[in-house]
Design a protein around this motif. Structure first.
Motif, PDB file in Angstrom:
ATOM      1  N   ALA A 283     -47.818  28.523  57.517  1.00 44.07           N
ATOM      2  CA  ALA A 283     -49.120  27.636  58.120  1.00 44.07           C
ATOM      3  C   ALA A 283     -49.501  27.999  58.636  1.00 44.07           C
ATOM      4  N   PHE A 284     -51.267  27.897  58.568  1.00 47.97           N
ATOM      5  CA  PHE A 284     -52.336  28.019  59.508  1.00 47.97           C
ATOM      6  C   PHE A 284     -52.822  26.713  59.666  1.00 47.97           C
ATOM      7  N   ASP A 285     -52.719  26.676  61.212  1.00 49.60           N
ATOM      8  CA  ASP A 285     -53.513  25.159  61.581  1.00 49.60           C
ATOM      9  C   ASP A 285     -55.096  26.215  62.412  1.00 49.60           C
ATOM     10  N   ALA A 286     -55.883  25.614  61.690  1.00 42.36           N
ATOM     11  CA  ALA A 286     -56.993  26.370  62.357  1.00 42.36           C
ATOM     12  C   ALA A 286     -57.819  25.622  63.333  1.00 42.36           C
ATOM     13  N   GLY A 287     -57.554  24.319  63.982  1.00 37.16           N
ATOM     14  CA  GLY A 287     -57.856  23.226  64.410  1.00 37.16           C
ATOM     15  C   GLY A 287     -57.370  23.799  66.181  1.00 37.16           C
ATOM     16  N   THR A 288     -56.000  24.209  66.041  1.00 37.50           N
ATOM     17  CA  THR A 288     -55.425  24.491  66.869  1.00 37.50           C
ATOM     18  C   THR A 288     -54.473  26.152  67.051  1.00 37.50           C
ATOM     19  N   ASN A 289     -54.886  26.881  66.195  1.00 36.40           N
ATOM     20  CA  ASN A 289     -54.341  28.240  66.522  1.00 36.40           C
ATOM     21  C   ASN A 289     -52.813  28.326  66.146  1.00 36.40           C
ATOM     22  N   LYS A 290     -52.051  27.759  65.530  1.00 32.88           N
ATOM     23  CA  LYS A 290     -50.659  27.572  65.652  1.00 32.88           C
ATOM     24  C   LYS A 290     -50.350  28.175  64.079  1.00 32.88           C
ATOM     25  N   VAL A 291     -49.251  28.958  63.965  1.00 29.77           N
ATOM     26  CA  VAL A 291     -49.114  28.600  62.707  1.00 29.77           C
ATOM     27  C   VAL A 291     -47.121  28.372  62.570  1.00 29.77           C
ATOM     28  N   TYR A 292     -47.123  28.459  61.701  1.00 31.65           N
ATOM     29  CA  TYR A 292     -45.638  27.929  61.578  1.00 31.65           C
ATOM     30  C   TYR A 292     -45.096  29.112  60.140  1.00 31.65           C
ATOM     31  N   ALA A 293     -44.027  29.562  60.738  1.00 33.92           N
ATOM     32  CA  ALA A 293     -42.708  29.993  59.644  1.00 33.92           C
ATOM     33  C   ALA A 293     -41.788  29.640  58.931  1.00 33.92           C
ATOM     34  N   PHE A 294     -41.573  28.884  58.256  1.00 33.04           N
ATOM     35  CA  PHE A 294     -40.702  28.743  57.876  1.00 33.04           C
ATOM     36  C   PHE A 294     -39.851  29.805  56.840  1.00 33.04           C
ATOM     37  N   LEU A 295     -38.048  29.149  57.862  1.00 34.73           N
ATOM     38  CA  LEU A 295     -36.728  29.756  57.444  1.00 34.73           C
ATOM     39  C   LEU A 295     -36.024  29.152  56.534  1.00 34.73           C
ATOM     40  N   PRO A 296     -35.778  30.034  55.436  1.00 30.45           N
ATOM     41  CA  PRO A 296     -35.022  29.262  53.922  1.00 30.45           C
ATOM     42  C   PRO A 296     -33.969  29.193  54.108  1.00 30.45           C
ATOM     43  N   GLN A 297     -32.867  30.173  55.597  1.00 30.79           N
ATOM     44  CA  GLN A 297     -31.008  30.284  55.913  1.00 30.79           C
ATOM     45  C   GLN A 297     -30.817  28.971  56.731  1.00 30.79           C
ATOM     46  N   THR A 298     -32.343  28.382  57.707  1.00 28.52           N
ATOM     47  CA  THR A 298     -32.126  27.308  58.608  1.00 28.52           C
ATOM     48  C   THR A 298     -32.509  25.741  57.895  1.00 28.52           C
ATOM     49  N   HIS A 299     -33.567  26.021  57.005  1.00 28.95           N
ATOM     50  CA  HIS A 299     -33.992  25.130  56.916  1.00 28.95           C
ATOM     51  C   HIS A 299     -34.751  24.262  58.390  1.00 28.95           C
ATOM     52  N   GLN A 300     -35.751  24.758  58.921  1.00 28.54           N
ATOM     53  CA  GLN A 300     -36.626  25.142  59.919  1.00 28.54           C
ATOM     54  C   GLN A 300     -38.229  25.625  59.947  1.00 28.54           C
ATOM     55  N   ALA A 301     -38.567  24.749  60.482  1.00 29.40           N
ATOM     56  CA  ALA A 301     -39.802  25.658  60.441  1.00 29.40           C
ATOM     57  C   ALA A 301     -40.298  26.365  62.282  1.00 29.40           C
ATOM     58  N   GLN A 302     -40.436  28.028  62.331  1.00 28.50           N
ATOM     59  CA  GLN A 302     -41.040  27.678  63.743  1.00 28.50           C
ATOM     60  C   GLN A 302     -42.474  27.408  63.954  1.00 28.50           C
ATOM     61  N   VAL A 303     -42.671  27.074  65.271  1.00 32.29           N
ATOM     62  CA  VAL A 303     -44.143  27.019  65.874  1.00 32.29           C
ATOM     63  C   VAL A 303     -44.819  27.832  67.073  1.00 32.29           C
ATOM     64  N   PHE A 304     -45.860  28.512  66.267  1.00 35.84           N
ATOM     65  CA  PHE A 304     -45.952  29.677  66.895  1.00 35.84           C
ATOM     66  C   PHE A 304     -47.466  29.902  66.980  1.00 35.84           C
ATOM     67  N   ILE A 305     -48.170  30.104  68.300  1.00 37.73           N
ATOM     68  CA  ILE A 305     -49.193  29.258  69.291  1.00 37.73           C
ATOM     69  C   ILE A 305     -49.992  30.722  69.220  1.00 37.73           C
ATOM     70  N   ASP A 306     -51.095  31.207  68.809  1.00 36.53           N
ATOM     71  CA  ASP A 306     -51.588  32.243  68.790  1.00 36.53           C
ATOM     72  C   ASP A 306     -52.612  32.418  70.451  1.00 36.53           C
ATOM     73  N   ALA A 307     -52.040  32.303  71.452  1.00 42.54           N
ATOM     74  CA  ALA A 307     -53.285  32.850  72.684  1.00 42.54           C
ATOM     75  C   ALA A 307     -52.459  33.785  73.450  1.00 42.54           C
TER      76      ALA A 307
END
Length: 307
Positions: A283-307
């Protein structure tokens, strides 16, 4: 500039096999909705605190998520019941279900006309099951079913041209439906690479970005379908998002589990960011330049920032 990993979000454990699918963000509410297909539910994430809030249950085979901020609505595609869901963030328990075609997946929306397109995956063993369903959101009613030549993938809406674009896996093409004539395909763009899958639009330049199963991303002119550029990927792609502020394109690749980051000015890959095995959706958050990646093996979401 590059994607910097900030932290992880713990999401509910999988009840059945599978994982996550498409996700969308409501900018005004600062909420992220992600299809948790393994749980037949939609997980809700607080984008301010980057934490899990709750899940919306009883969405059989949920695959797609789409937000209309103009209408303050969230749409879901529920493959397991051949329905689309419609609800507001303030009334998540008052979900309206509208019957559509066989196994809906991709969703796109024309906010001017209140017209929702559901791209139905269909079943190759059932004749004429590859269709697009057009839904009048005001009336919550199916208004048209459009036959397409093969299995659908993702779809987007171009507000400037009032057109819907839908990827078709095979034969490799994008079908176009004009919003003012939503009961037929108006034109077709041939894709020079096998397996169109992820799709996004640079509205300012009128360019389409199409990520294909053959391990390549293609840039096309939306008005004509002309191929402008193409580039290799790290593997077979799924979800893609375009960042118009930074002119970056993010391509999720489940195997080996990375995000390919492209500079869309040069159409060159500038970074390969590790995520996790089978992490095919972002997923992409245009307001904050954050990208979320969803990890099925660990049922988590990673949060990245494009900076």
């Amino acid at each position: 500039m590059s994607l910097k990993l900030m932290h992880f979000i713990e999401l509910p454990e999988h009840i059945a096999s599978g994982g996550f699918d498409h996700a969308a963000i409501h900018p005004g509410k600062r909420l992220l909705y992600v299809a948790h297909t393994a749980n037949n539910s939609m997980d809700v994430i607080d984008c301010e605190a980057d934490g899990y809030l709750r899940s919306i249950p009883n969405l059989a085979g949920v695959a797609g998520a789409l937000v209309s901020e103009e209408w303050n609505l969230i749409f879901t595609s529920n493959r397991g019941e051949d329905m689309v869901g419609i609800f507001s963030p303030e009334a998540e328990n008052q979900l309206a279900r509208v019957p559509v075609g066989l196994r809906p997946n991709g969703l796109s929306f024309d906010p001017q006309r209140g017209l929702l397109l559901a791209a139905n995956v269909g079943n190759p063993e059932i004749p004429d099951s590859f269709t697009l369903s057009m839904v009048d959101v005001r009336k919550k009613k199916l208004t048209a079913s459009v036959q397409v030549p093969g299995r659908t993938r993702w779809t987007i809406f171009n507000a400037k041209r009032s057109e819907f674009y839908v990827n078709i896996a095979d034969p490799a093409r994008i079908v176009v439906v004009a919003a003012d004539s939503p009961n037929q395909v108006s034109r077709v763009m041939e894709i020079p690479v096998a397996g169109p899958h992820g799709l996004d639009l640079d509205a300012a330049t009128g360019r389409l970005f199409c990520a294909c199963d053959a391990g390549m991303v293609v840039c096309l002119e939306a008005a004509t379908g002309k191929t402008l550029a193409r580039a290799d990927l790290s593997g077979v792609p799924d979800v893609i998002f375009f960042n118009p502020t930074l002119n970056h394109l993010y391509v999720a690749i489940g195997d080996p589990g990375v995000i390919d980051l492209f500079d869309t000015n040069t159409f060159k890959r500038v970074e390969v960011v590790p995520t996790g095995k089978a992490a095919h959706t972002i997923a992409f958050d245009a307001g904050t330049n954050k990208v979320y990646a969803f990890l099925p093996q660990t049922h988590q979401a990673q949060v990245f920032i494009d900076a």
